[in-house]
Design a protein around this motif. Sequence first.
Motif: not given
Length: 267
Positions: A66-71, A55-62
């Motif tokens: 409204r502020g910063r968040f992690l996807k 499996k592949k996972y992406y951790l994105d900080v955006k």
Amino acid sequence: MSDRDSTEEQPQGQGADLVMEDSGSEPELRSQEEEGDMRGDVQELATKTLHIQSKKYYLDVKQNRRGRFLKIAEVPGRGPKKRLTLRMPAAAELRDYLTDFSEHYAQLGPANPDNIKEDGRIKSEQIISDNRRYYLDLKENNRGRFLKISQTGDRGPRIQIAVPAQGLVEFKNALTELLDEFGTDDPSDESQTPLPKSSQFWVENKHFFFDVGSNYRGTYMRISEVQPRTQYRTSITIPKKAWSRFRDTFTGYYSKTISCSTVVRVT
């Protein structure tokens, strides 16, 4: 059926997929942050890619208004992509719990297929962030051990991903690197007063939750009633400017019912 367990997970052995029943069609799984991404008002700050088993996972900080968040996105070997979104403080809590789960997993002995609990749950934790709840469940079945992360809210269906237990340390390390670089505080909260913690209580057979949150529209309270047998949830959202009116209304009705009860007892 509880908030945690709406689908059956089927983790495979080493080198195979963790197959989970789809939580909804792709359009239904979009969060507010993803909707902002589609409008083009989201700035991408950093990304990390992990390969755990097949499996592949992406951790994105955006970041958006409204502020910063992690996807966090999970891309299985087959089936649709699944995404969770967390504000940075919630992502920091997730990192801390991942440390606990990975240490607990390391202390477990070999799995015994003949001694697995009916629900497969080994260890569980919960994160509450604004109007969202994240359930973390280290589980096992006859195909392996894994961490299920479920996100619930008042919009759309439940969203959940599964991470093979063998990859928890790698997942935690990648998340830690992002938090070290971009911080654990939400810049949009710097000038705001800290929000009170959530509370809950039972009245006879009814379970009530009180959650205070904030967004770009302001501060609000969400009051939810959960049916204990079906776990069906109904909620109302009250903006802060209306809290005093609700308080006065409740107080007025309470006073009237007390007065009526007193009159009945006297007569």
